[in-house]
Write an enzyme that holds these catalytic residues in place. Sequence first.
Site, PDB file in Angstrom:
ATOM      1  N   ARG A 141       0.833  -1.204   0.000  1.00 56.20           N
ATOM      2  CA  ARG A 141       0.000   0.000   0.000  1.00 56.20           C
ATOM      3  C   ARG A 141       0.867   1.253   0.000  1.00 56.20           C
ATOM      4  NH1 ARG A 141      -4.779  -2.336   2.666  1.00 56.20           N
ATOM      5  NH2 ARG A 141      -6.446  -0.848   2.961  1.00 56.20           N
TER       6      ARG A 141
ATOM      7  N   ARG B 241     -21.598  -1.606   3.547  1.00 59.82           N
ATOM      8  CA  ARG B 241     -20.979  -2.939   3.514  1.00 59.82           C
ATOM      9  C   ARG B 241     -21.154  -3.657   4.856  1.00 59.82           C
ATOM     10  NH1 ARG B 241     -14.842  -3.364   1.472  1.00 59.82           N
ATOM     11  NH2 ARG B 241     -14.353  -2.117   3.311  1.00 59.82           N
TER      12      ARG B 241
ATOM     13  N   ARG C 250      -9.502   6.892   4.661  1.00 59.92           N
ATOM     14  CA  ARG C 250      -8.905   5.777   3.906  1.00 59.92           C
ATOM     15  C   ARG C 250      -8.725   6.160   2.435  1.00 59.92           C
ATOM     16  NH1 ARG C 250     -12.969   1.306   5.297  1.00 59.92           N
ATOM     17  NH2 ARG C 250     -11.621  -0.128   4.194  1.00 59.92           N
TER      18      ARG C 250
HETATM   19  P1  AMP Z   1      -8.321  -3.335   4.402  1.00 62.06           P
HETATM   20  O1  AMP Z   1      -9.168  -4.429   4.955  1.00 62.06           O
HETATM   21  O2  AMP Z   1      -7.359  -3.808   3.355  1.00 62.06           O
HETATM   22  O3  AMP Z   1      -9.118  -2.137   3.937  1.00 62.06           O
HETATM   23  O4  AMP Z   1      -7.396  -2.817   5.617  1.00 62.06           O
HETATM   24  C1  AMP Z   1      -7.969  -2.277   6.794  1.00 62.06           C
HETATM   25  C2  AMP Z   1      -6.936  -1.428   7.527  1.00 62.06           C
HETATM   26  O5  AMP Z   1      -5.810  -2.239   7.912  1.00 62.06           O
HETATM   27  C3  AMP Z   1      -6.334  -0.278   6.721  1.00 62.06           C
HETATM   28  O6  AMP Z   1      -7.151   0.889   6.696  1.00 62.06           O
HETATM   29  C4  AMP Z   1      -5.020  -0.057   7.463  1.00 62.06           C
HETATM   30  O7  AMP Z   1      -5.231   0.628   8.699  1.00 62.06           O
HETATM   31  C5  AMP Z   1      -4.607  -1.498   7.798  1.00 62.06           C
HETATM   32  N1  AMP Z   1      -3.797  -2.080   6.698  1.00 62.06           N
HETATM   33  C6  AMP Z   1      -4.111  -3.161   5.924  1.00 62.06           C
HETATM   34  N2  AMP Z   1      -3.149  -3.408   5.026  1.00 62.06           N
HETATM   35  C7  AMP Z   1      -2.189  -2.469   5.218  1.00 62.06           C
HETATM   36  C8  AMP Z   1      -0.940  -2.177   4.591  1.00 62.06           C
HETATM   37  N3  AMP Z   1      -0.484  -2.907   3.563  1.00 62.06           N
HETATM   38  N4  AMP Z   1      -0.222  -1.118   5.068  1.00 62.06           N
HETATM   39  C9  AMP Z   1      -0.649  -0.381   6.095  1.00 62.06           C
HETATM   40  N5  AMP Z   1      -1.832  -0.582   6.726  1.00 62.06           N
HETATM   41  C10 AMP Z   1      -2.607  -1.612   6.293  1.00 62.06           C
END
Ligand code: AMP
Length: 208
Positions: free
Chosen positions: A88, A127, A166
Amino acid sequence: MRMIFIGPPGAGKGTQAARLVERYAIPHISTGDMFRAAVKAGTPMGKAAAECMNKGELVGDDIVIGMVRERIAQDDAKDGFLLDGFPRTVPQAEALKSALVTDGLSLDAVLLLEVPDQLIVDRITGRRSDPETGAIYHLTFSPPPAEVADRLVHRKDDTEEACRSRLDAYHSQTAPLVPFYEAEGLLKRVDGVGKPDDVTGRIVTVLG
Ligand code: AMP
């Protein structure tokens, strides 16, 4: 097949990833799911990540990179994986590349699921997910069956405020991965607007 999925939050990466891992028989490695599991289990890493997650901010690169390196070294990921939500940031992409190069490996494809911002907020705030089956629903676009409705979970970071943070994090920290992977000749753009089946069809077509 070693693939990664990038795209804004709510683009449908989780839904599509679940279908692709079945088709290609590879593990689905979602850093968001790994962090949510750590938060639920109350591990030190979960505690460190929870605050960033609830605000819609990214967790520090060092924590994420260490977690992913360990995960892709496991047996089930030897012949391939689908990384969802990682990398990310450009430093994460560089760390992934060097971890793979060390083992003489490389990525096969980077899928960019494109959805305009104005659709994202509607998708995210409606969602809901089923903690028993992992199925993802939307209150309006993909309503859950009545028998599972009571157990559905609304993610803490799926509020409008966290969603906007986000999206900001996506544009400032994750979007630079697009030119990064374009330069590597790996980027495949997929239109993420429309019915999930149509999006799956487009992905399978670009993967060839
Ligand atoms: P997601 O389910 O992929 O939307 O991830 C939920 C949250 O987890 C994100 O908003 C971040 O706070 C954290 N997160 C997940 N993947 C990453 C990553 N590769 N780098 C940094 N934070 C992450």
